[in-house]
Design an enzyme around this catalytic site. Structure first.
Site, PDB file in Angstrom:
ATOM      1  N   THR A  82       0.827  -1.224   0.000  1.00 10.87           N
ATOM      2  CA  THR A  82       0.000   0.000   0.000  1.00 10.87           C
ATOM      3  C   THR A  82       0.855   1.264   0.000  1.00 10.87           C
ATOM      4  OG1 THR A  82      -0.037   0.140   2.407  1.00 10.87           O
ATOM      5  CG2 THR A  82      -1.752  -1.209   1.364  1.00 10.87           C
ATOM      6  N   ASP A 132      17.347   1.272  -1.894  1.00  8.54           N
ATOM      7  CA  ASP A 132      16.780   1.254  -0.539  1.00  8.54           C
ATOM      8  C   ASP A 132      17.829   1.757   0.447  1.00  8.54           C
ATOM      9  OD1 ASP A 132      16.165   0.239   2.157  1.00  8.54           O
ATOM     10  OD2 ASP A 132      14.475  -0.721   1.155  1.00  8.54           O
TER      11      ASP A 132
HETATM   12  C1  PRP Z   1      12.241   4.325   3.685  1.00 12.04           C
HETATM   13  C2  PRP Z   1      12.870   5.677   3.983  1.00 12.04           C
HETATM   14  C3  PRP Z   1      11.699   6.483   4.458  1.00 12.04           C
HETATM   15  C4  PRP Z   1      10.566   5.931   3.609  1.00 12.04           C
HETATM   16  C5  PRP Z   1      10.288   6.916   2.515  1.00 12.04           C
HETATM   17  O1  PRP Z   1      12.055   3.599   4.827  1.00 12.04           O
HETATM   18  O2  PRP Z   1      13.912   5.617   4.899  1.00 12.04           O
HETATM   19  O3  PRP Z   1      11.412   6.335   5.830  1.00 12.04           O
HETATM   20  O4  PRP Z   1      11.018   4.691   3.058  1.00 12.04           O
HETATM   21  O5  PRP Z   1       9.160   6.538   1.810  1.00 12.04           O
HETATM   22  P1  PRP Z   1       7.813   7.400   1.798  1.00 12.04           P
HETATM   23  O6  PRP Z   1       8.223   8.832   1.630  1.00 12.04           O
HETATM   24  O7  PRP Z   1       7.084   6.857   0.613  1.00 12.04           O
HETATM   25  O8  PRP Z   1       7.083   7.144   3.081  1.00 12.04           O
HETATM   26  P2  PRP Z   1      11.539   2.074   4.805  1.00 12.04           P
HETATM   27  O9  PRP Z   1      10.050   2.015   4.835  1.00 12.04           O
HETATM   28  O10 PRP Z   1      12.200   1.365   3.652  1.00 12.04           O
HETATM   29  O11 PRP Z   1      12.025   1.520   6.198  1.00 12.04           O
HETATM   30  P3  PRP Z   1      13.513   1.227   6.720  1.00 12.04           P
HETATM   31  O12 PRP Z   1      14.240   2.545   6.827  1.00 12.04           O
HETATM   32  O13 PRP Z   1      13.248   0.626   8.050  1.00 12.04           O
HETATM   33  O14 PRP Z   1      14.182   0.292   5.763  1.00 12.04           O
HETATM   34  N1  URA Z   2      12.742   4.345   0.446  1.00  8.84           N
HETATM   35  C1  URA Z   2      14.002   4.141   0.019  1.00  8.84           C
HETATM   36  O1  URA Z   2      14.873   3.719   0.804  1.00  8.84           O
HETATM   37  N2  URA Z   2      14.273   4.407  -1.262  1.00  8.84           N
HETATM   38  C2  URA Z   2      13.363   4.870  -2.123  1.00  8.84           C
HETATM   39  O2  URA Z   2      13.696   5.116  -3.307  1.00  8.84           O
HETATM   40  C3  URA Z   2      12.050   5.077  -1.661  1.00  8.84           C
HETATM   41  C4  URA Z   2      11.769   4.817  -0.365  1.00  8.84           C
END
Ligand code: PRP
Ligand code: URA
Length: 209
Positions: free
Chosen positions: A108, A200
């Site tokens: 989602t 990521d």
């Molecule tokens: C990533 C990133 C942000 C988010 C950005 O975290 O560090 O927190 O995605 O995406 P958005 O702007 O669409 O919300 P992630 O959910 O991958 O978690 P992590 O840092 O624990 O890997």
């Molecule tokens: N979170 C990440 O870490 N990378 C992206 O490109 C988008 C969300």
């Protein structure tokens, strides 16, 4: 009027390019995130208040300025925001550090909060919310909503790479929050990844992929 600033200093652009490279390994990636956070911290703290003091140099009395003692707090969004904490603390070592845990549901793309621990006096502090990636903007907007709900009034967001969608969403959700990012990219792909982005961020900082 709040600030939305793409901090495109040549040193930052150079380091962001290294960060994007798929061949950059975990240690170098981590170091670069920290260095860029330090450079962004320099810009985001430009408006901190100062006060005049007198200091005796070896040859004369100097009228000079020091920080006026505003209390600061860093709140990294877990996980990836953790990578920015050391760089920020290297310039503002007295800042307190809170944590907010959010992850995106991969289908989602909605943010899910799983942890929040902030300094008790967060309402008295200038808060810097840290997350390298501003993709849809959902995580940052929700995190800032939670931090405001706990009393914070002065908040800035500091990130490395933003998608236009995320920048717009965050600015619309929190028009009072200043936003500093190092790069504004082209778009999001169908999986919510920033294009060209860097992949990521959490996995690259912690070596989990
Ligand atoms: C990533 C990133 C942000 C988010 C950005 O975290 O560090 O927190 O995605 O995406 P958005 O702007 O669409 O919300 P992630 O959910 O991958 O978690 P992590 O840092 O624990 O890997
Ligand atoms: N979170 C990440 O870490 N990378 C992206 O490109 C988008 C969300």
């Amino acid at each position: 009027m709040s600030v939305v600033e793409i901090v495109d200093h040549p040193l930052i652009q150079h380091k962001i390019s290294l960060l994007r490279d798929r061949n950059t390994g975990t240690k170098e990636f981590r170091d670069l995130v920290s260095e860029i956070a330090m450079l962004l911290c320099y810009e985001a703290t430009r408006d901190l208040p100062t006060e005049e003091v007198e200091v005796e140099t070896p040859v004369a009395l100097a009228r000079t300025k020091v920080l006026a003692g505003r209390k600061l707090a860093l709140v990294p969004i877990l996980r990836a925001g953790l990578g920015m904490v050391d760089g920020m603390l290297s310039l503002i070592p007295a800042a307190k550090v809170g944590h907010i845990g959010m992850y995106r549901n991969e289908e989602t793309l909605q943010p899910v909060e799983y942890y929040c621990k902030l300094p008790n006096d967060i309402n008295e502090r200038e808060v810097f919310v840290l997350d390298p990636m501003l993709a849809t903007g959902g995580s940052a907007s929700d995190a800032i909503g939670q931090i405001k709900a706990r009393g914070a009034k002065h908040i800035k967001f500091i990130g490395l790479i933003a998608a236009p969608e995320g920048l717009k969403a965050l600015h619309e959700a929190h028009p009072d929050v200043d936003i500093y990012v190092a790069a504004l990219d082209e778009r999001l792909n169908e999986n919510g990844y920033i294009i060209p982005g860097l992949g990521d961020a959490g996995d690259r900082i912690f070596g989990t992929k």
